[in-house]
Design an enzyme around this catalytic site. Structure first.
Site, PDB file in Angstrom:
ATOM      1  N   GLU A 149      90.162  64.954  22.554  1.00 45.07           N
ATOM      2  CA  GLU A 149      90.540  63.924  22.562  1.00 45.07           C
ATOM      3  C   GLU A 149      90.422  62.198  22.521  1.00 45.07           C
ATOM      4  O   GLU A 149      90.309  61.138  22.423  1.00 45.07           O
ATOM      5  CB  GLU A 149      89.600  63.231  23.961  1.00 45.07           C
ATOM      6  CG  GLU A 149      89.450  64.131  25.718  1.00 45.07           C
ATOM      7  CD  GLU A 149      91.110  63.873  26.083  1.00 45.07           C
ATOM      8  OE1 GLU A 149      91.535  62.666  26.302  1.00 45.07           O
ATOM      9  OE2 GLU A 149      92.002  64.973  26.756  1.00 45.07           O
ATOM     10  N   SER A 185      76.028  76.915  85.238  1.00 46.50           N
ATOM     11  CA  SER A 185      75.475  77.810  85.776  1.00 46.50           C
ATOM     12  C   SER A 185      73.699  77.777  84.598  1.00 46.50           C
ATOM     13  O   SER A 185      72.623  77.807  85.195  1.00 46.50           O
ATOM     14  CB  SER A 185      75.552  78.693  85.666  1.00 46.50           C
ATOM     15  OG  SER A 185      76.591  78.594  86.991  1.00 46.50           O
TER      16      SER A 185
END
Lengths: 776, 145
Positions: free
Chosen positions: A184, A463
């Protein structure tokens, strides 16, 4: 001619041009300098910010090794491996474990807990079957307690879901750096931010039609990372160039390189961006960066040019080609020998196939942690201070909860018994005595950080609200006990301004007079509605509030039968108070927080409050044990033996859209919800859909039997269920039931003999007298 | 004397003549009171650490060790009582009272422990300015003697 002037010396007219020119140059220079100053500020700001922004790290609860701990050797080894420990003895090192028959040798790493640091140490843990027998140190001395370092389970990251495993430059293998520079930025150490030759090469390549290829130095690439939007205009490039020069002016090559190595984007893992070689090494090769081989480093460097294009998992061929190119370039500059090159080139890619986990394998639980933390910390601190957060998660309970839900939902989808495929669910598991959240499952796809049903799916509870009604009744012992007959005959509730409410039972029958405990066990809507309205809806809602529900509930009669929407976590809070004997403990997900260096910051202490007196809690628990023993929850016997004496409640809602099961054993409480996200009518019942998930989960956790301590104001009396009167051991099917002192039936059942009933009764009185005498 | 009275008298004699009934053993009955169990070494070591921290005034650390112990033995009334003491020193009087009550809920027939808990509750109430409540707690303590 000379122009008349007020100030200054006379000037020739011709030099006006130069004056303007000079002024313009000065202005441009000033603006330029201002711009540069601005860029300078930005560069330093970003750089410092990037260097020190550390995400918060979240840990599960640590294993506390001790004799009697119910964990197998495999359980402990699995967690160690998950935590990066390797199998196999290593001389002079920590971070390994070794199996030795029925024992485990562990070389523990140092770790800083909230209450102080714990150094490296050697442990020998001996197992027998599924529990720990003995823990010893390296001298063979027995240790009463040894706390292992906790498993990291996720983090809280900077806004764009970046993750960091920060590495120092010296941790990175030198070959990786050489490969990077070779590929790079060969002139990295000699340029001042930009490389003219590289730029020239790039321009030449552009001119020749090979497209815009690189030309950026590492410094320029790092600067590019600072911007959120990837513009590729000339002005942007120029700005980046100036910033690169400024960066080089302020910081050393090493600092820039180190930050680059921690910043560079290397791919995507679901919602998590992989930045930096530390995380890259873990993600692609499941090893710390220090242990990367030459070839593996090259694969990471290959990703710099194109993390998607050269993704070794999705495009292995391309990745391999680029990796070899990197190796070649590194050889060309002389950083590696021909032999090293040849060997590396011949190696396979070697990427692990670790499943994608995103930012955490348990995003639902992490979400809960995050919400609790936000009460005390602001966003910025949470995401950048490197806080260490110690939570209550139990990785084994979590894993089993996820597995139980997944398995059953897949089965339900296949069977289509409850409706179309696509059922969803949620689970909350807590320690029934301390309120610590041990597991949280927010949906079927556990790795996906989406809708967290455990926290946010507010669904009618049906319930599940009934125990609160019965608890309210039982708190009035003069009027109600477990045997009090309730009327399950037709019931219509008239209230002004609202339509008549005529609830029906699930089986569409009326059952006449039923004992209170049976009305709950069988979940009779009609008897419950009548009971609730007799008690008064606001009275019942008062109980619900004391149990820990903060959600506002409307004081309508229909609320009694659960026409109120609650998320599973809220339901868990309510049942938690019952499970811990009436002592409400706010559900907790966090124990402590320290700084990045381990300095203690905050502790979330255990807090309890006696919200309901112990006597009615004891009675309602007995009634809920009846639900499982002989009521709507009795199929649980297929999962757990009767000795566990689970207390539970099934929940089914209107048009069977939701299935719930809430239940607790001696040590854990779990809430399960099943339903469709779009709330469509289905054929779900709590017993058929939610209970099996609960059963699978609890059966895998080796639960402790539920045995509440009997409060002083309660006595156990043997009852004949058929007549509801006192029994003796001679009666068939006699059942021991608790009553508040003095409220048990006095009359004896036909099956009981006079003498034995009298003897039993006297024995009971004598026993309490004897106990008082000896103060035992 | 009616036959019933004779029967009852005989029953009474029979009951008194037999030895004191033993403490109920562990389940099948799910409502039996638990037999008291001795502390495990793990919990004992944590209590020791907590004591040291407590004496040195490191209350948060003492609490942390006790909470670790509670996670191991949640039904141990002594642990909850020690926690109540730490909370008192931390001046968290509401929690001191709650922990003492929790301790009593696990105390079974250990009246000595219950007595200490009522004393702690009385102190916590006193510190909160609830003199009437403090007196009530002391009365409850005395009733145990």
């Amino acid at each position: 001619m000379f122009r008349r002037r007020i100030f200054g010396s006379p000037q020739p007219q011709g030099s006006r041009f130069w004056r303007v020119f000079r002024l313009s140059v000065l202005t441009v220079a000033l603006l330029g300098a201002g711009f540069v100053a601005y860029l300078d500020f930005r560069v330093r700001n970003e750089f410092e910010g990037r260097r020190f922004a550390l995400p918060a790290r979240i840990y599960a609860q640590p294993i506390e090794l001790r004799a009697g701990l119910k964990l197998s050797l495999a359980d402990v080894a699995d967690e160690l491996r998950e935590n990066g420990y390797r199998e196999g003895f290593r001389e002079g090192e920590a971070s390994w474990y070794q199996k030795d028959g029925d024992a485990l040798e562990i070389a523990e790493r140092p770790f800083v807990f909230w209450d102080g640091p714990q150094g490296e140490r050697r442990l020998r843990v001996t197992f027998s079957g599924k529990s720990v027998v003995r823990v010893q140190d390296q001298l063979g001395q027995e240790l009463p307690l040894a706390r292992l370092e906790p498993l990291p389970i996720g983090g809280i990251y900077p806004g764009n879901n970046q993750d960091r495993v920060l590495v120092r430059l010296k941790q990175v293998p030198p070959e990786l750096v050489l490969e990077l520079l070779a590929t790079e930025d060969r002139a990295f150490y000699s340029h001042h931010g930009f490389d003219l030759r590289a730029i020239a090469r790039a321009v030449w390549s552009l001119v020749r039609g090979h497209g815009l290829q690189g030309g950026s130095t590492l410094t320029q690439q790092l600067v590019k990372n600072f911007f959120l939007t990837p513009e590729r205009t000339l002005s942007r490039k120029l700005t980046e160039l100036v910033m690169a020069v400024l960066l080089e002016a302020h910081y050393s090559k090493e600092e820039i390189l180190e930050t680059y190595l921690n910043e560079i984007y290397l791919g995507q893992d679901r919602d998590r961006a992989i930045h930096g070689v530390g995380l890259g090494a873990e993600h692609y090769f499941a090893k710390p960066v220090e242990h990367l081989t030459l070839a593996e480093s090259a694969t990471l460097v290959a990703l710099v040019k194109g993390p998607s294009l050269y993704d070794p998992v999705r495009h292995p061929q391309k990745a391999l080609e680029r990796r070899n190119l990197v190796l070649r370039e590194t050889r060309d500059v002389g950083s590696i020998t021909l032999e090293q090159y040849a060997q590396a080139r011949g190696a396979p890619l070697g990427v692990t196939t670790k499943p994608a986990t995103g930012t955490s394998p348990h995003p639902a639980f992490v979400e809960l942690v995050y919400r609790h933390l936000r009460r005390d910390y602001d966003e910025a601190d949470l995401r950048s201070e490197g806080l260490r957060i110690f939570t209550t998660l139990d990785p084994r309970v979590q894993a089993r909860a996820e597995a139980a839900l997944d398995k059953r939902l897949a089965q339900f989808d296949r069977e289509k018994r409850f409706g179309d495929p696509g059922l969803e669910g949620a689970i909350v598991v807590t320690d029934s005595q301390t309120g610590e959240v041990q597991a949280l499952v927010g949906g079927r796809d556990v790795k996906y950080r989406g809708f967290n049903r455990a926290l946010d799916a507010a669904r009618p509870v049906g319930s599940l609200l009934k125990p609160a009604i019965y608890l309210t009744a039982l708190a009035d012992p003069a009027k109600y006990n477990l045997l009090t007959p309730l009327d399950d005959g037709p019931f219509v509730w008239k209230s002004r301004g609202a339509p008549d409410w005529a609830p029906a039972n699930f089986d569409r029958q009326y059952h006449g007079a039923v004992p209170l405990r049976i009305a709950l066990a069988q979940s009779y809507n009609v008897a419950t509605a009548r009971l609730g309205t007799d008690l008064g809806v606001s009275h019942v809602l008062g109980t619900v509030q004391r149990l820990g529900i903060e959600h506002e509930m409307l004081p309508y009669a229909s609320t009694l039968l659960g026409a109120v929407d609650l998320a599973p976590l809220e339901v868990a809070q309510m049942y938690q108070t019952i499970a811990s004997g009436g002592f409400r403990a706010p559900l907790r997900a966090i124990r402590e927080v320290t700084t990045q260096d381990g300095k203690p910051l905050k502790r979330y202490p255990l807090a309890v409050e006696q919200a309901i007196p112990p006597e009615p809690i004891y009675l309602i628990t007995a009634a809920m044990q009846g639900v499982v023993r002989e009521g709507t929850g009795q199929s649980l016997k297929n999962w757990l033996p009767p000795e566990i004496a689970v207390a539970g409640k099934t929940g089914t809602t209107d048009e069977q859209r939701d299935a719930w099961f809430a239940g607790f054993t001696g040590d854990r409480l779990a809430i399960v919800w099943i339903g469709y996200d779009d709330n469509r009518a289905a054929r779900l019942t709590g017993a058929a859909a939610a209970l099996p998930v609960w059963g699978d989960l609890m059966a895998s956790l080796d639960p402790e039997p539920l045995a509440l301590p009997k409060p002083e104001g309660v006595e156990n009396v043997l009852i004949d269920p058929k007549s509801g009167l006192r029994a003796d051991s001679g009666c068939d099917g006699a059942l021991e039931l608790p009553f508040m002192n003095g409220t048990a039936p006095v009359e004896r059942a036909p099956c009981a003999s006079a003498i034995s009933t009298a003897v039993d009764s006297v024995k009971q009185t004598t026993k309490s007298w004897w106990q008082k005498l000896w103060k035992r | 004397m009616s036959p019933r009275t004779i029967v009852l008298a005989l029953a009474l004699v029979a009951a008194c003549a037999s030895p004191p009934p033993p403490e109920p053993g562990p389940p099948p009955s799910p409502f039996s009171t638990l037999p008291p169990h001795p502390e495990t070494p793990a919990v004992a070591s944590l209590i020791d650490n907590a004591r040291l921290d407590f004496q040195a005034g490191r209350y948060a650390n003492a609490a942390a060790s006790l909470e670790r112990a509670v996670r191991i033995e949640p039904r141990n009334p002594r642990l909850w009582q020690e926690l109540a003491r730490v909370r008192l020193s931390q001046r968290d009087f509401a929690q001191a009272e709650s922990c003492a009550q929790r301790s009593s809920s696990w105390a079974g027939s250990d009246n000595a422990l219950r007595y200490e808990n009522w004393q702690l509750i009385a102190k916590a109430r006193e510190e909160r300015g609830d003199s009437a409540g403090a007196k009530a707690a002391l009365d409850s303590a005395e009733r145990l003697r």
